[in-house]
Motif scaffolding. Structure first.
Motif, PDB file in Angstrom:
ATOM      1  N   LEU A   1    -121.595 -16.129  57.284  1.00 51.06           N
ATOM      2  CA  LEU A   1    -121.022 -16.181  55.944  1.00 51.06           C
ATOM      3  C   LEU A   1    -121.770 -17.211  55.119  1.00 51.06           C
ATOM      4  O   LEU A   1    -122.326 -18.173  55.646  1.00 51.06           O
ATOM      5  CB  LEU A   1    -119.515 -16.491  55.984  1.00 51.06           C
ATOM      6  CG  LEU A   1    -119.022 -17.836  56.520  1.00 51.06           C
ATOM      7  CD1 LEU A   1    -119.088 -18.943  55.461  1.00 51.06           C
ATOM      8  CD2 LEU A   1    -117.601 -17.700  57.007  1.00 51.06           C
ATOM      9  N   ILE A   2    -121.809 -16.964  53.819  1.00 50.42           N
ATOM     10  CA  ILE A   2    -122.411 -17.895  52.867  1.00 50.42           C
ATOM     11  C   ILE A   2    -121.492 -17.956  51.657  1.00 50.42           C
ATOM     12  O   ILE A   2    -121.097 -16.920  51.116  1.00 50.42           O
ATOM     13  CB  ILE A   2    -123.819 -17.444  52.425  1.00 50.42           C
ATOM     14  CG1 ILE A   2    -124.787 -17.455  53.604  1.00 50.42           C
ATOM     15  CG2 ILE A   2    -124.347 -18.373  51.314  1.00 50.42           C
ATOM     16  CD1 ILE A   2    -126.185 -16.958  53.234  1.00 50.42           C
ATOM     17  N   SER A   3    -121.148 -19.164  51.247  1.00 50.04           N
ATOM     18  CA  SER A   3    -120.309 -19.308  50.074  1.00 50.04           C
ATOM     19  C   SER A   3    -120.653 -20.604  49.352  1.00 50.04           C
ATOM     20  O   SER A   3    -121.333 -21.471  49.897  1.00 50.04           O
ATOM     21  CB  SER A   3    -118.825 -19.288  50.455  1.00 50.04           C
ATOM     22  OG  SER A   3    -118.024 -19.103  49.313  1.00 50.04           O
ATOM     23  N   LEU A   4    -120.180 -20.699  48.113  1.00 54.36           N
ATOM     24  CA  LEU A   4    -120.475 -21.852  47.263  1.00 54.36           C
ATOM     25  C   LEU A   4    -119.216 -22.669  47.051  1.00 54.36           C
ATOM     26  O   LEU A   4    -118.145 -22.126  46.803  1.00 54.36           O
ATOM     27  CB  LEU A   4    -121.016 -21.370  45.915  1.00 54.36           C
ATOM     28  CG  LEU A   4    -121.334 -22.448  44.877  1.00 54.36           C
ATOM     29  CD1 LEU A   4    -122.578 -23.237  45.304  1.00 54.36           C
ATOM     30  CD2 LEU A   4    -121.553 -21.819  43.501  1.00 54.36           C
ATOM     31  N   VAL A   5    -119.350 -23.981  47.151  1.00 59.32           N
ATOM     32  CA  VAL A   5    -118.250 -24.898  46.866  1.00 59.32           C
ATOM     33  C   VAL A   5    -118.713 -25.872  45.794  1.00 59.32           C
ATOM     34  O   VAL A   5    -119.794 -26.454  45.900  1.00 59.32           O
ATOM     35  CB  VAL A   5    -117.831 -25.675  48.141  1.00 59.32           C
ATOM     36  CG1 VAL A   5    -116.809 -26.751  47.792  1.00 59.32           C
ATOM     37  CG2 VAL A   5    -117.261 -24.721  49.174  1.00 59.32           C
ATOM     38  N   MET A   6    -117.884 -26.020  44.744  1.00 57.94           N
ATOM     39  CA  MET A   6    -118.146 -27.025  43.712  1.00 57.94           C
ATOM     40  C   MET A   6    -117.006 -28.036  43.793  1.00 57.94           C
ATOM     41  O   MET A   6    -115.903 -27.786  43.295  1.00 57.94           O
ATOM     42  CB  MET A   6    -118.243 -26.363  42.346  1.00 57.94           C
ATOM     43  CG  MET A   6    -119.378 -25.357  42.267  1.00 57.94           C
ATOM     44  SD  MET A   6    -119.641 -24.644  40.619  1.00 57.94           S
ATOM     45  CE  MET A   6    -120.304 -26.078  39.740  1.00 57.94           C
TER      46      MET A   6
END
Length: 275
Positions: free
Chosen positions: A234-239
């Motif tokens: 999985l690949i995801s973005l966190v800000m």
């Protein structure tokens, strides 16, 4: 300048590393903006993350650039990690330019006129005007790489042939931020230097699963679900920034039936420092 990278002859000391640009960078190479200034909200952060992912899969089919760690030396300004660079699948009748892509800027040429040895190493022979030359006459002409980095900082580099038909790109993370549990893992990678945006990569999860995730950013908790690929990744973005705060710590946790890894990272200006 964040995350220094120095390209050195094998026998040279750090003060004698090659510096500057000796050949123009071929504009047709992969050249993302990659700068903090170019990131505008979520869309800009996603674009930078997608560029990072694309970099790792943009080599010419069959071509590889491999960084083999050789040593670590602790200094006053951080740990210097030295790598040997070895290529595979590239023709040896070409000249190449060595490229570097920092987190806070565009792709930059580091050295041109590079040839390959029989075993695929990068070398400055100085035999002709088209060849780069060693930093000094008695230096080993084989090129290696020395760098400093922060936790979770990806160092991205590559070589491209002068005819622009061949390229091999690579990424190294000298100080990874990884959390693992029962065969599953999460890794946090900086998308921007101060971790205003962070890419979370996961491995070892059930293929095609939709998993619950929780993030705690300086006390602000968010929940959601992340999709796993057919390969279990999985690949995801966190800000992680929180209104009213300029820095903090974020912990991301993903729960699967047989594992629940979590990874933590610091964000804000004080979070970026050489290890």
């Amino acid at each position: 300048m964040r995350g220094r990278v120095r390209i050195c002859s094998r026998s040279a000391g750090l003060a004698l590393c090659m510096a500057g640009v000796t050949a123009a960078y071929a504009q047709s190479a992969t050249a993302p903006a990659g700068s903090t200034e170019s990131m505008q909200g979520m869309d800009g952060a996603k674009k930078l993350m997608q560029q990072q992912v694309a970099w790792e899969f943009s080599s010419t089919p069959g071509a590889k650039l491999i960084a083999k760690e050789r040593s670590r030396t602790k200094g006053e300004q951080g740990t210097v990690v030295r790598y040997d660079l070895v290529t595979e699948g590239l023709p040896h009748d070409q000249h190449y330019t060595l490229l570097f892509w920092p987190l806070n800027g565009p792709v930059k040429p580091v050295e041109g006129g590079i040839s390959l040895t029989d075993d695929g190493r990068l070398i400055c022979t100085g035999k002709t005007k088209a060849d780069c030359a060693p930093s000094r006459p008695d230096a080993n002409p084989v090129i290696d790489m020395a760098l400093t980095a922060a936790k979770g900082e990806a160092k991205r580099f590559g070589v491209i042939s002068d005819d622009q038909k061949w390229k091999a790109l690579a990424t190294v993370v000298a100080f990874p931020m990884i959390g693992a549990d029962d065969g599953c893992s999460l890794e946090a990678l900086r998308v921007t230097p101060d971790a205003q945006a962070v890419m979370i990569r996961g491995k070892g999860f059930p293929p095609n699963a939709v998993l619950a995730m929780t993030s705690d950013s300086a006390g602000e908790v968010a929940t959601g679900s992340w999709q796993v690929s057919e390969k279990g990744d999985l690949i995801s973005l966190v800000m992680p920034e929180v209104r009213g705060k300029t820095e903090g710590k974020t912990t991301v946790r993903v729960k699967a039936p047989a594992c629940a890894p979590q990874v933590s990272f610091e964000w804000g200006k004080s979070s970026y420092h050489f290890e």
